[in-house]
Design an enzyme around this catalytic site. Sequence first.
Site, mmCIF file in Angstrom:
data_model
loop_
_atom_site.group_PDB
_atom_site.id
_atom_site.type_symbol
_atom_site.label_atom_id
_atom_site.label_comp_id
_atom_site.label_asym_id
_atom_site.label_seq_id
_atom_site.Cartn_x
_atom_site.Cartn_y
_atom_site.Cartn_z
ATOM 1 N N PRO A 12 0.803 -1.231 0.000
ATOM 2 C CA PRO A 12 0.000 0.000 0.000
ATOM 3 C C PRO A 12 0.828 1.269 0.000
ATOM 4 O O PRO A 12 0.799 2.031 0.956
ATOM 5 C CB PRO A 12 -0.829 -0.124 1.277
ATOM 6 C CG PRO A 12 0.029 -0.937 2.195
ATOM 7 C CD PRO A 12 0.773 -1.899 1.310
ATOM 8 N N CYS A 13 1.557 1.489 -1.065
ATOM 9 C CA CYS A 13 2.390 2.684 -1.131
ATOM 10 C C CYS A 13 1.529 3.929 -1.282
ATOM 11 O O CYS A 13 2.012 5.040 -1.144
ATOM 12 C CB CYS A 13 3.374 2.582 -2.296
ATOM 13 S SG CYS A 13 2.559 2.216 -3.851
ATOM 14 N N HIS A 14 0.242 3.713 -1.544
ATOM 15 C CA HIS A 14 -0.637 4.868 -1.708
ATOM 16 C C HIS A 14 -0.958 5.503 -0.358
ATOM 17 O O HIS A 14 -1.506 6.589 -0.299
ATOM 18 C CB HIS A 14 -1.924 4.433 -2.406
ATOM 19 C CG HIS A 14 -2.662 3.348 -1.691
ATOM 20 N ND1 HIS A 14 -2.416 2.007 -1.909
ATOM 21 C CD2 HIS A 14 -3.606 3.412 -0.738
ATOM 22 C CE1 HIS A 14 -3.223 1.314 -1.123
ATOM 23 N NE2 HIS A 14 -3.947 2.116 -0.399
#
Length: 158
Positions: free
Chosen positions: A127-129
């Site tokens: 989940p780099c967002h």
Amino acid sequence: MTAHFQTLEIESSWGNIRVEFLEGKPVRCSLPFLSSQPEQPFSIASKGRDATSVFILNMLAGRAAKVPEIGPVNGTEFQKKIWRAIAGIPAGQTRTYGELAEAIGSPGAVRAVGSACGRNPLPLFIPCHRVVAANGGPGGFSAGLPWKDYLLRLERKH
DNA sequence: ATCTAACAAGTGG
DNA sequence: CCACTTGTTAGAT
């Protein structure tokens, strides 16, 4: 040696999501680049019931989803460390690049964190967002900010 | 609010 | 090895 890898392609209203598997585990995920948020609402046409399809479908529907076990990703130890740290961010929470840099023991390496995030081979799975700028800005996203904005909007909403 | 310098690590020449 | 680029940041103007 020929490592036979499977490819799963999920059709959505925003383009095709392509996931590459190595030995049954996802090692690469490519999202269609979006320079601006499409007029059409997001929807998935795929009916896949495998763990990966279900995961992506839940994820993009705003439901909590269990992240499948991922395969051996190609990257430096630093990048892996960062990706691992990112994977530990709970849904609905966000962290700044600075906090993440400090978490991996290299405060100040904020740009390196950004670079590693940009090279994240598995968006959605990692989940780099959920990593945002310290000043509250959106930061960036490899496949285009609309994805990040959409995902954050889904998770931020409670 | 806009612009600049500094920082850490990766990639290419 | 050197220079450029990158999903940043903090400080000055």
